[in-house]
Design an enzyme around this catalytic site. Structure first.
Site, PDB file in Angstrom:
ATOM      1  N   SER A  56       5.266   1.567   8.452  1.00  0.00           N
ATOM      2  CA  SER A  56       4.517  -0.035   8.466  1.00  0.00           C
ATOM      3  C   SER A  56       3.253   0.547   7.749  1.00  0.00           C
ATOM      4  O   SER A  56       2.606  -0.662   6.415  1.00  0.00           O
ATOM      5  CB  SER A  56       3.880  -0.566   9.755  1.00  0.00           C
ATOM      6  OG  SER A  56       2.859   0.773  10.504  1.00  0.00           O
ATOM      7  N   MET A 115       6.894  13.382   9.822  1.00  0.00           N
ATOM      8  CA  MET A 115       6.700  14.019  11.284  1.00  0.00           C
ATOM      9  C   MET A 115       7.814  15.356  11.046  1.00  0.00           C
ATOM     10  O   MET A 115       7.533  15.967  11.792  1.00  0.00           O
ATOM     11  CB  MET A 115       8.140  12.902  12.186  1.00  0.00           C
ATOM     12  CG  MET A 115       7.176  12.223  12.197  1.00  0.00           C
ATOM     13  SD  MET A 115       5.187  11.960  12.503  1.00  0.00           S
ATOM     14  CE  MET A 115       5.292  12.314  14.669  1.00  0.00           C
ATOM     15  N   ILE A 167       6.504  18.824   9.054  1.00  0.00           N
ATOM     16  CA  ILE A 167       5.559  19.802   8.268  1.00  0.00           C
ATOM     17  C   ILE A 167       5.519  20.828   7.241  1.00  0.00           C
ATOM     18  O   ILE A 167       6.380  20.933   6.784  1.00  0.00           O
ATOM     19  CB  ILE A 167       4.923  20.841   9.797  1.00  0.00           C
ATOM     20  CG1 ILE A 167       4.621  19.777  10.547  1.00  0.00           C
ATOM     21  CG2 ILE A 167       3.547  21.973   8.880  1.00  0.00           C
ATOM     22  CD1 ILE A 167       3.849  21.134  11.873  1.00  0.00           C
ATOM     23  N   HIS A 201      -3.869   9.948   9.724  1.00  0.00           N
ATOM     24  CA  HIS A 201      -3.414   9.940  11.210  1.00  0.00           C
ATOM     25  C   HIS A 201      -4.459   9.228  12.174  1.00  0.00           C
ATOM     26  O   HIS A 201      -5.605   9.300  12.259  1.00  0.00           O
ATOM     27  CB  HIS A 201      -4.144  12.036  11.225  1.00  0.00           C
ATOM     28  CG  HIS A 201      -3.742  12.677  12.922  1.00  0.00           C
ATOM     29  ND1 HIS A 201      -2.561  12.541  12.852  1.00  0.00           N
ATOM     30  CD2 HIS A 201      -4.633  12.833  13.729  1.00  0.00           C
ATOM     31  CE1 HIS A 201      -2.720  13.850  14.087  1.00  0.00           C
ATOM     32  NE2 HIS A 201      -4.060  12.972  14.750  1.00  0.00           N
ATOM     33  N   GLU A 247      -5.339   1.303  10.239  1.00  0.00           N
ATOM     34  CA  GLU A 247      -4.539   2.241   9.412  1.00  0.00           C
ATOM     35  C   GLU A 247      -4.281   1.554   8.458  1.00  0.00           C
ATOM     36  O   GLU A 247      -4.247   2.051   6.606  1.00  0.00           O
ATOM     37  CB  GLU A 247      -3.335   3.188   9.453  1.00  0.00           C
ATOM     38  CG  GLU A 247      -3.925   4.046  11.463  1.00  0.00           C
ATOM     39  CD  GLU A 247      -2.950   4.783  11.742  1.00  0.00           C
ATOM     40  OE1 GLU A 247      -1.908   4.862  11.142  1.00  0.00           O
ATOM     41  OE2 GLU A 247      -2.323   4.564  12.700  1.00  0.00           O
TER      42      GLU A 247
HETATM   43  C1  GRF Z   1       0.972   6.272  12.248  1.00  0.00           C
HETATM   44  O1  GRF Z   1       0.438   5.796  13.281  1.00  0.00           O
HETATM   45  C2  GRF Z   1       0.047   7.091  11.703  1.00  0.00           C
HETATM   46  O2  GRF Z   1      -0.911   7.339  11.926  1.00  0.00           O
HETATM   47  C3  GRF Z   1       1.412   8.070  12.515  1.00  0.00           C
HETATM   48  O3  GRF Z   1       2.130   7.430  12.678  1.00  0.00           O
HETATM   49  C4  GRF Z   1       2.576   6.041  12.628  1.00  0.00           C
HETATM   50  C5  GRF Z   1       3.438   6.195  11.980  1.00  0.00           C
HETATM   51  O4  GRF Z   1       3.031   4.353  11.826  1.00  0.00           O
HETATM   52  N1  GRF Z   1       1.067   9.340  11.765  1.00  0.00           N
HETATM   53  P1  GRF Z   1       4.058   3.504  10.572  1.00  0.00           P
HETATM   54  O5  GRF Z   1       5.865   4.048  10.215  1.00  0.00           O
HETATM   55  O6  GRF Z   1       3.129   3.806   9.452  1.00  0.00           O
HETATM   56  O7  GRF Z   1       4.234   2.662  11.377  1.00  0.00           O
END
Ligand code: GRF
Length: 193
Positions: free
Chosen positions: A20, A94, A96, A113, A178
């Site tokens: 998203s 996800m 590192i 984050h 976000e």
């Molecule tokens: C978001 O909350 C981001 O901050 C976290 O994972 C989520 C990912 O959401 N690291 P999306 O894939 O952008 O919908």
């Protein structure tokens, strides 16, 4: 540091999940005054819902599962160099990244984050914030360095945690913020005004 030249920065977005934030950044990049153009998306997950969106919108993407992390990172960094990528936006990515990858793109990698860093680095931020009875959580856009979720903070947004909030409702509220924060962060570091 990312230098601003007034021309849109060639940007790669790295994702793993729903995407998203990615979709939101792509939409933002299409605005005339946006400081970025999305040139490529790297997904660590071939099953991401975002893949359909990328196909439909004819946006370049590549999938790397990171099972052979060094090899995949080398391939990615070759691709990015070839495409003259100027900025990398991690958005729900996800995996590192290694120190050597980060060094190659030093000061050019951003991450979002879902907490008010330096609080709650890593995973399960919403659960931990609720268990600790925090009154606020939020989200942070920061530069990426070799320590997890520890690079220089660019911008943050506070979100109130209500008594009724559970991790799901909190995550929904924060995700909404976000989507506003990432474009704001990009404008902050890239726009002249
Ligand atoms: C978001 O909350 C981001 O901050 C976290 O994972 C989520 C990912 O959401 N690291 P999306 O894939 O952008 O919908």
């Amino acid at each position: 540091m990312v230098k601003s030249t007034g021309i849109k920065k060639r940007t790669a977005i790295f994702i793993s999940g729903n995407g998203s934030n990615m979709k939101n950044l792509i939409k933002f990049s299409k605005i005339k005054s946006s400081p970025i153009m999305v040139d490529l998306v790297i997904s660590s997950n071939k099953k991401s819902n975002a893949i359909q969106y990328l196909k439909k919108n004819k946006i370049n993407f590549k999938v790397f599962n990171f099972k052979q992390k060094n090899k995949d990172e080398r391939k990615i960094s070759d691709i990015l160099k070839k495409r003259n990528t100027q900025l990398i936006c991690l958005a729900g990515f996800m995996k590192i990244l290694s120190g050597s990858f980060i060094k190659k793109f030093n000061g050019k990698i951003l991450n979002i984050h879902p907490s008010l860093l330096p609080k709650y680095k890593g995973l399960n931020t919403h659960e931990r914030a609720i268990i600790n009875r925090e009154k606020f959580s939020g989200c942070t856009v920061h530069f990426v360095n070799s320590k997890l979720d520890s690079g220089k903070i660019i911008i943050q947004k506070k979100v109130r945690i209500n008594k009724k909030d559970d991790p799901k409702s909190l995550s929904k509220k924060i995700l909404k913020q976000e989507h506003l924060l990432y474009p704001k962060a990009l404008k902050k570091i890239l726009s002249k005004t």
